[in-house]
Design an enzyme around this catalytic site. Structure first.
Site, PDB file in Angstrom:
ATOM      1  N   HIS A   1      -9.417  -3.945  -0.985  1.00  0.00           N
ATOM      2  CA  HIS A   1      -8.387  -3.106  -0.374  1.00  0.00           C
ATOM      3  C   HIS A   1      -8.845  -1.638  -0.353  1.00  0.00           C
ATOM      4  O   HIS A   1      -8.734  -0.968   0.678  1.00  0.00           O
ATOM      5  CB  HIS A   1      -7.087  -3.271  -1.171  1.00  0.00           C
ATOM      6  CG  HIS A   1      -5.924  -2.519  -0.636  1.00  0.00           C
ATOM      7  ND1 HIS A   1      -4.902  -3.121   0.056  1.00  0.00           N
ATOM      8  CD2 HIS A   1      -5.606  -1.202  -0.703  1.00  0.00           C
ATOM      9  CE1 HIS A   1      -4.005  -2.204   0.392  1.00  0.00           C
ATOM     10  NE2 HIS A   1      -4.412  -1.027  -0.056  1.00  0.00           N
ATOM     11  N   GLU A   2      -9.385  -1.159  -1.476  1.00  0.00           N
ATOM     12  CA  GLU A   2      -9.812   0.243  -1.551  1.00  0.00           C
ATOM     13  C   GLU A   2     -11.081   0.499  -0.732  1.00  0.00           C
ATOM     14  O   GLU A   2     -11.203   1.549  -0.091  1.00  0.00           O
ATOM     15  CB  GLU A   2     -10.001   0.678  -3.003  1.00  0.00           C
ATOM     16  CG  GLU A   2      -8.760   0.563  -3.873  1.00  0.00           C
ATOM     17  CD  GLU A   2      -7.500   1.165  -3.278  1.00  0.00           C
ATOM     18  OE1 GLU A   2      -7.586   2.170  -2.544  1.00  0.00           O
ATOM     19  OE2 GLU A   2      -6.408   0.631  -3.557  1.00  0.00           O
TER      20      GLU A   2
ATOM     21  N   CYS B   1       0.844  -1.194   0.000  1.00  0.00           N
ATOM     22  CA  CYS B   1       0.000   0.000   0.000  1.00  0.00           C
ATOM     23  C   CYS B   1       0.877   1.241   0.000  1.00  0.00           C
ATOM     24  O   CYS B   1       1.874   1.294   0.730  1.00  0.00           O
ATOM     25  CB  CYS B   1      -0.893  -0.027   1.236  1.00  0.00           C
ATOM     26  SG  CYS B   1      -1.997   1.382   1.391  1.00  0.00           S
TER      27      CYS B   1
ATOM     28  N   HIS C   1     -10.024   0.998   2.729  1.00  0.00           N
ATOM     29  CA  HIS C   1      -9.542   2.362   2.978  1.00  0.00           C
ATOM     30  C   HIS C   1     -10.719   3.300   3.261  1.00  0.00           C
ATOM     31  O   HIS C   1     -10.661   4.118   4.179  1.00  0.00           O
ATOM     32  CB  HIS C   1      -8.762   2.905   1.778  1.00  0.00           C
ATOM     33  CG  HIS C   1      -7.326   2.537   1.763  1.00  0.00           C
ATOM     34  ND1 HIS C   1      -6.454   2.841   2.782  1.00  0.00           N
ATOM     35  CD2 HIS C   1      -6.596   1.875   0.833  1.00  0.00           C
ATOM     36  CE1 HIS C   1      -5.251   2.399   2.487  1.00  0.00           C
ATOM     37  NE2 HIS C   1      -5.316   1.793   1.308  1.00  0.00           N
TER      38      HIS C   1
END
Length: 183
Positions: free
Chosen positions: A156-157, A113, A160
Site C-alpha cells: 500500500h505504501e 487510507c 503511494h
C-alpha cells in the site's frame, strides 16, 4: 525476520518529528510517482521523523507515505505491530526508495487510507513479500521478508510512492465501499 530492521528505532534519526497535514484525493501529489531520495540527506531524515510523528497521532494508521503529506518522494513509514491481523512484523521503520523484489500468494482484503477518508476497497495483494529499501540516516540497504498484514501495508505504501491509491487497485465499483467506522 530482518534483525537490523526489527532493531531499528526512530531514535537513530536524532531529530524530533513534526505532525504534518495529510492530503486527500484528488490532490495531484497522490497520483504522481515520487522522486528517489538520498536517504542520508538531512531533509529526508527530517521527513522520516515527521512521517512517524504523523502516523503516531493518527488513530488506526499503520503506514504513511511522503506523498500523503504533500511531498513527492519515495519515503514511507510502517508499524503494524499493534494490528490484530499482523503475523510477522518488524516494529516501526522507515524505508527510502523501496521496491518489491518478490511477491506471491495473492489474497483479497479490505483496505482504507487516510488520503481517501470516506471509502474502503477490496484489494488483491501478495501475502508473501520481499522488499528492498534503504534506511534514512545511514542509507543502509535492508531486505524485508514479510507476510500477511505487514506485506499488505508495505505494498500500500509503495503504491503511494509510485502514484497509486488503493482505488486504482480495486476490481471495479462493486469493490468500493463507504467507510462505516471513522478512526
Amino acid at each position: 525476520m530482518n534483525q537490523r530492521l526489527a532493531g531499528w528505532s526512530e531514535d537513530e534519526l536524532e531529530t524530533d518529528g513534526d505532525v504534518l497535514k495529510v492530503v486527500t484525493a484528488p490532490d495531484a501529489v497522490l497520483s504522481a510517482r515520487g522522486a528517489d531520495v538520498d536517504p542520508r540527506a538531512a531533509d529526508v531524515v527530517q521527513l522520516a521523523a515527521d512521517l512517524i510523528a504523523t502516523m503516531r497521532v493518527s488513530p488506526g494508521c499503520v503506514g504513511l507515505a511522503a506523498p500523503q503529506v504533500g511531498v513527492g518522494v519515495r519515503v514511507f513509514c510502517v508499524d503494524v505491530s499493534q494490528h490484530p491481523k499482523a503475523r510477522t512484523h518488524h516494529g516501526t521503520f522507515v524505508l527510502c526508495n523501496a521496491e518489491v523484489v518478490e511477491a506471491s500468494r495473492n489474497e483479497k482484503a479490505r483496505e482504507g487510507c487516510m488520503s481517501v477518508p470516506d471509502l474502503t476497497g477490496d484489494v488483491k495483494r501478495a501475502t508473501r513479500l520481499v522488499v528492498r529499501g534503504r534506511l534514512p540516516g545511514t542509507g543502509e540497504e535492508v531486505v524485508v521478508e514479510t507476510d500477511a498484514f505487514e506485506a499488505r501495508a508495505l505494498q500500500h505504501e509503495i503504491d503511494h510512492c509510485d502514484g497509486f491509491l488503493f482505488l486504482d487497485r480495486v476490481a471495479g465499483a462493486h469493490a468500493i465501499h463507504q467507510r462505516t467506522t471513522y478512526l
